[in-house]
Scaffold this motif. Structure first.
Motif, PDB file in Angstrom:
ATOM      1  N   CYS A   1       2.485  -3.973   8.993  1.00 21.99           N
ATOM      2  CA  CYS A   1       3.358  -4.281   7.633  1.00 21.99           C
ATOM      3  C   CYS A   1       4.693  -4.649   8.218  1.00 21.99           C
ATOM      4  O   CYS A   1       5.203  -4.607   9.466  1.00 21.99           O
ATOM      5  CB  CYS A   1       3.494  -3.152   6.946  1.00 21.99           C
TER       6      CYS A   1
ATOM      7  N   ILE B   1       4.382  -1.030   3.334  1.00 23.92           N
ATOM      8  CA  ILE B   1       3.689   0.235   3.323  1.00 23.92           C
ATOM      9  C   ILE B   1       4.495   1.344   2.982  1.00 23.92           C
ATOM     10  O   ILE B   1       5.735   1.510   3.456  1.00 23.92           O
ATOM     11  CB  ILE B   1       2.791   0.545   4.534  1.00 23.92           C
TER      12      ILE B   1
ATOM     13  N   LEU C   1       8.607  -0.897   5.761  1.00 24.31           N
ATOM     14  CA  LEU C   1       8.055   0.394   5.738  1.00 24.31           C
ATOM     15  C   LEU C   1       8.827   1.319   4.922  1.00 24.31           C
ATOM     16  O   LEU C   1      10.145   1.294   5.199  1.00 24.31           O
ATOM     17  CB  LEU C   1       7.877   0.898   7.178  1.00 24.31           C
TER      18      LEU C   1
ATOM     19  N   LEU D   1      -0.464   2.064  11.183  1.00 25.66           N
ATOM     20  CA  LEU D   1      -0.106   1.417   9.841  1.00 25.66           C
ATOM     21  C   LEU D   1       1.271   0.715  10.082  1.00 25.66           C
ATOM     22  O   LEU D   1       1.622  -0.175   9.109  1.00 25.66           O
ATOM     23  CB  LEU D   1      -0.240   2.434   8.804  1.00 25.66           C
ATOM     24  N   SER D   2       2.164   1.643  10.732  1.00 24.63           N
ATOM     25  CA  SER D   2       3.380   0.833  10.966  1.00 24.63           C
ATOM     26  C   SER D   2       3.504  -0.458  11.581  1.00 24.63           C
ATOM     27  O   SER D   2       4.730  -1.229  11.432  1.00 24.63           O
ATOM     28  CB  SER D   2       4.397   1.991  11.619  1.00 24.63           C
TER      29      SER D   2
ATOM     30  N   TRP E   1      -0.108  -5.831   5.605  1.00 22.81           N
ATOM     31  CA  TRP E   1       0.603  -5.739   4.278  1.00 22.81           C
ATOM     32  C   TRP E   1       2.163  -6.077   4.386  1.00 22.81           C
ATOM     33  O   TRP E   1       2.787  -6.269   5.483  1.00 22.81           O
ATOM     34  CB  TRP E   1       0.630  -3.940   3.912  1.00 22.81           C
TER      35      TRP E   1
ATOM     36  N   MET F   1       0.898  -0.958  -0.066  1.00 22.06           N
ATOM     37  CA  MET F   1      -0.092  -0.195   0.173  1.00 22.06           C
ATOM     38  C   MET F   1       0.952   1.158  -0.064  1.00 22.06           C
ATOM     39  O   MET F   1       1.720   1.397   0.825  1.00 22.06           O
ATOM     40  CB  MET F   1      -1.067  -0.144   1.214  1.00 22.06           C
TER      41      MET F   1
END
Length: 961
Positions: free
Chosen positions: A257, A231, A260, A253-254, A228, A155
């Motif tokens: 995934c 990201i 990063l 979000l970190s 994910w 993403m």
């Protein structure tokens, strides 16, 4: 026995064959994401839970069926072996595939990816200066991670204005498809997917604006349930404040995934805590104390370079030396009269203030609040006027309108109706009588340049801070140059994402009708404006060097083919006081030029690292009439050299002798491999004769219903226009780059040619077709008279995975055996075998008797035992030893981090009564620390713990008798 599931394995379930794309451990069982390769399930995707699907079987290498290859030149065996090598999830710290993509290779671009590979989890902040090509560096990282089997789900978060630009760049150069979730893309999802379907589960690779995620409650719900592989957060400085909605979303979000990537040319606002937030997203254990950390703590996690740091001449040739054009406009009498009144308000306010009020508490409320409001009103009026009379008029009229709702007015100028109406009248006169000197100078400069806004004329970008200024410029340019609406584009932050993307896309096309782009500073970040434009006007000068550098970087960037002309509109006057104020603002232009010529980074001048802080500094300089404030570093709060080193200096170059790995291949070159692949698929009737063919270096593959179904998530612009048209994939990256350039000639077009390499989705499809052409549990046999007689060489692939289901060792080796039985020598690397017996050369098919196959089949079980005992078990033990050393180092790091956090807790709450709110804060902090500790500890244990026995697969057998 503990079954070892890893990406790339071939499994059987419910009498059908599948390839594992992803394997995730789930409470002792496995969630397997697979792709079908047998006829009934071919190219369809499934998810299996080994807790439910208990019949899933991995090939037992001892039961592999050996089958003679009868194809001419043993083409099928060579292709099958080649496919296994190209499809294997490699474990390498070198660049292995990105060098084939369509960009001009420069070593500095490889460094972010190579540096990320040094970390337990590949995570990195790319903080290169404006215009150095961070998008390409992101593409390199993505392609390498995909090659490693760790980039299935991606993403990208980017500004809404550049979603299409970023998507197109990553596709054109790296053939990585991203589904664009702008407002149009979201509408399409709503029409195509069931209401309860998570789009992030349906589409593996997406690009979306962080504001879309922030403002969409349903998307936030989907995020909670999704993970994910990678990201990417572009312009990550917008998420550095963890207390903001954007920041808290990025923090979440970190944790969702494996890898990063953060990018920003201005990754810091001068606050240690905010920068620590970015680093902690990359590695939670990097910083023990967010207020006290050193460059040594953070250096492993970021790269930062400027144009002056790049010594590659090929790279430098893609930048042009800019030219500065200063256009002076002597203010008219009417303008001087208006600004004389503005100055009078300013100096009257200053008379009631002391130095401390102005220099230390200008924006505070400690003393003489009304007087300071008058001073700030005067400076605001000056700022709006030096943008345009129309901007100043809008400000005045808005204040007058607000007064209608105020019954108890204060004794301040901004609430003095008579004064405001007087100012309004003066401005109306200036506008009505066309007494705006700066616009007159602007118009005359265009005339001098012979610009009339016609199709043959060059394009210009005009930056201004105020929307009213942009509106006025549109109106005046249309009147003075007789311009149609279609010639002028207006760009600002209040436009929708689709409008912003359309304008940027259109302006970058050769056939665009636009001759002038009028933009606010919403157009100063990220967007590429240099393709057919090399003239930019700073119609007003922003009170921030950071913003000014970003503006200029829109046309002065990598890939600009002409001299970029940066024009500055500079108002001048001899009016007492006003002359000094104009001088202060104009100093920003001089400072930016100095930065360009020497330092390389605008933020390094005042060390405030935030545009708003720089604007406040200029406001103070104007309030105090002290130009010296703009002469030196203004952040006196920094008591160490962390940020000096972070922003003034480039990160040290990585010392890697061979950054690009050497290819291991059975074919002389890529074209030979792809030609053989196409011919084989036609022979096996997986392709019809007219569905794929080479024309020179171009592979043309016809768009069929099946291919369209499989590649459902490709951007529509990347696909052939209609069924029966062809994808055109080129082995020549120069052809692809020329095609990218050619696509800029016409609106709506993407590059005609795409890069032909193993990551392209069409190539992945063809390679999967070949995989399906060899039956399950089968290895092909070749007889070669160049080999020693009575000897068989079994090619084995050995895979070792960790507890995360990641392949951390994928080894191709041969086991030499006597055909009558018994080991003939130690196992050794397939590459050495290939070189020793010249397998790249033409091979000639020999008859393989049935009894030879039977003999090879008899010695197969012993071969597998030898492969385990003499090679893979030893390799696994060596790997385990290395992993245990890494785990020990990491556990020590965990221990030190935990101790430091506990000490900080004790200090923070030592003198507080632990009741109520304080107790809750303490508990929350303890929970946060323990969560990071436990998650990090478990992750690294899984990362470094090897999962069961090595997985062995018989790939092929080479023999002579």
């Amino acid at each position: 026995m503990n079954i070892n599931f890893t990406p790339g394995q071939r499994i059987t379930n419910r009498d059908e064959d599948f390839i594992i794309n992803d394997a995730v451990e789930n409470n002792g069982k496995w969630i397997l994401k697979v792709e079908g390769i047998s006829e009934l399930v071919k190219s369809k995707r499934y998810i299996f839970d080994t807790n439910i699907d208990t019949t899933i079987r991995v090939l037992d290498p001892k039961k592999t069926q050996l089958v003679a290859d009868v194809d001419y030149g043993y083409r099928k065996t060579k292709l099958f072996v080649e496919n296994q090598i190209r499809n294997s999830s490699i474990y390498s710290k070198q660049i292995t595939v990105a060098q084939k993509a369509a960009f001009n290779l420069a070593e500095y671009q490889l460094e972010p990816t190579l540096k990320a590979f040094e970390l337990p989890r590949p995570r990195i902040l790319i903080a290169d200066g404006v215009g150095l090509g961070k998008t390409v560096e992101v593409g390199i990282f993505l392609s390498e991670m995909i090659k490693r089997g760790k980039g299935k789900r991606i993403m990208v978060l980017a500004l809404k204005s550049i979603l299409a630009q970023f998507q197109q760049e990553i596709w054109n150069r790296f053939a990585i498809p991203l589904v664009r979730l702008d407002s149009e893309g979201i509408s399409k999802i709503k029409s195509e997917l069931p209401a309860n379907k998570n789009p992030f589960d349906y589409y593996d690779k997406t690009i979306v604006s962080i504001d879309t995620l922030k403002n969409n409650a349903k998307f936030q719900h989907y995020i909670e349930k999704t993970r994910w592989d990678i990201i990417v957060i572009d312009e990550c400085h917008t998420v550095s404040n963890s207390n903001s909605l954007r920041g808290s979303l990025a923090q979440l979000l970190s944790t969702k995934c494996e890898s990063l990537v953060l990018t920003s040319a201005t990754p810091h606002n001068g606050k240690k805590q905010n920068f620590a937030n970015l680093i902690n997203m990359i590695e939670p254990l990097a910083i023990k104390d967010e207020q006290q950390y050193s460059q040594e703590d953070i250096l492993p996690y970021y790269v930062r370079r400027f144009k002056n740091d790049i010594d590659d001449e090929n790279v430098r040739s893609n930048f042009q030396e800019r030219k500065i054009v200063s256009i002076h406009a002597e203010l008219t009498d009417a303008e001087n009269a208006f600004l004389e009144m503005q100055q009078k308000i300013k100096f009257t306010a200053l008379a009631g203030l002391n130095d401390e009020d102005v220099t230390e508490d200008l924006f505070g409320r400690k003393s003489k609040h009304k007087t300071k409001r008058d001073l700030l009103f005067a400076i605001g009026l000056f700022k709006s006027y030096v943008s345009s009379p129309e901007a100043a008029l809008s400000s005045i009229q808005n204040r007058i309108k607000k007064l209608e709702d105020i019954t108890d007015r204060e004794d301040v100028v901004e609430q003095n109706l008579a004064t405001l109406e007087n100012l309004e009248q003066q401005l109306l006169t200036i506008i009505d009588l066309r007494q705006d000197a700066k616009y007159t100078a602007f118009r005359n400069e265009l005339i001098r340049l012979k610009w009339n806004g016609r199709k043959k004329d060059f394009r210009i970008v005009v930056f201004a801070e105020r929307i009213e200024t942009l509106k006025a410029l549109r109106r005046k340019l249309q009147e003075d140059f007789d311009l149609d609406d279609k010639v002028i584009a207006d760009f600002h932050g209040s436009l929708t994402d689709m409008e912003q993307q359309r304008i940027i896309e259109d302006f970058g096309k050769e056939d665009s009708d636009y001759r002038v782009l009028l933009t606010s500073d919403a157009g100063a970040q990220g967007v590429n404006l240099h393709y057919y434009c090399n003239h930019m006007f700073n119609y007003d000068i922003p009170w921030s060097l950071i913003t000014l550098e970003q503006r200029n970087g829109r046309i002065d960037r990598y890939g600009q083919t002409k001299t970029p002309f940066i024009h500055y509109m500079i108002a001048t006057s001899d009016l007492e006081g006003l002359k000094d104020d104009l001088h202060i603002v104009n100093k920003l232009k001089e400072k930016e030029e100095t930065v360009y010529e020497s330092l390389g980074d605008a933020a390094s001048v005042y060390k405030l690292y935030e545009a708003s802080a720089e604007e406040d500094l200029v406001t103070k300089a104007l309030a105090s009439n002290n130009a010296d404030l703009l002469e030196h570093s203004s952040n006196d709060e920094m008591d160490d050299d962390l940020f000096d080193a972070l922003f003034d200096d480039a990160t040290p170059k990585l010392k890697i002798d061979n950054p690009i790995a050497t290819d291991v291949s059975l074919f002389q070159n890529d074209k030979a491999y792809y030609q053989a692949l196409i011919e084989q698929l036609k022979t096996d009737q997986y392709l019809k004769n007219d569905e794929a063919q080479f024309e020179g270096n171009i592979l043309e593959v016809k768009q069929t219903k099946e291919l369209n179904r499989i590649l459902f998530d490709l951007p529509s612009e990347a696909k052939p226009a209609k069924m029966g048209d062809v994808y055109q994939l080129s082995l020549d990256k120069d052809d692809v780059q020329k095609s990218i350039t050619d696509a800029r000639k016409k609106k709506g077009e993407w590059a005609k040619f795409q890069v032909l390499y193993e990551l392209h989705p069409v190539v992945r499809y063809l390679m999967t077709q070949l995989e399906a052409s060899v039956d399950k549990d089968v290895a092909l046999v070749m007889k070669l008279d160049r080999l020693p007689t009575d000897t068989a060489f079994f090619l084995i692939q050995g895979i070792v995975a960790n507890n995360l289901g990641q392949s951390i060792l994928s080894d191709f080796f041969v086991v030499p055996m006597n055909i009558q039985g018994g080991l003939k020598g130690k196992p050794f690397a397939f590459n050495d075998f290939m070189e020793q017996y010249h397998l790249k050369e033409d091979l000639y098919t020999l008859e393989i008797p049935t009894e030879d196959i039977e003999q090879l089949q008899e010695i197969l079980p012993d071969t597998i035992d030898f492969a385990h005992q003499l090679h893979m078990d030893q390799e696994q033990q060596k790997l385990q030893f290395e992993m245990e050393k890494k785990l020990a180092v990491y556990e020590e790091k965990l221990k030190n981090w935990h101790q430091s956090k506990q000490q900080q807790m004790e200090l923070e709450f030592a003198d507080k009564s632990i009741t109520g709110f304080v107790k809750k804060r303490m508990q929350d902090k303890e929970y946060e620390i323990e969560t990071i500790l436990n998650n990090s500890s478990q992750y690294f244990k899984d990362l470094t713990s090897l999962n069961g026995n090595p997985y062995l697969k018989v790939v092929a057998v080479f023999y002579n008798k």
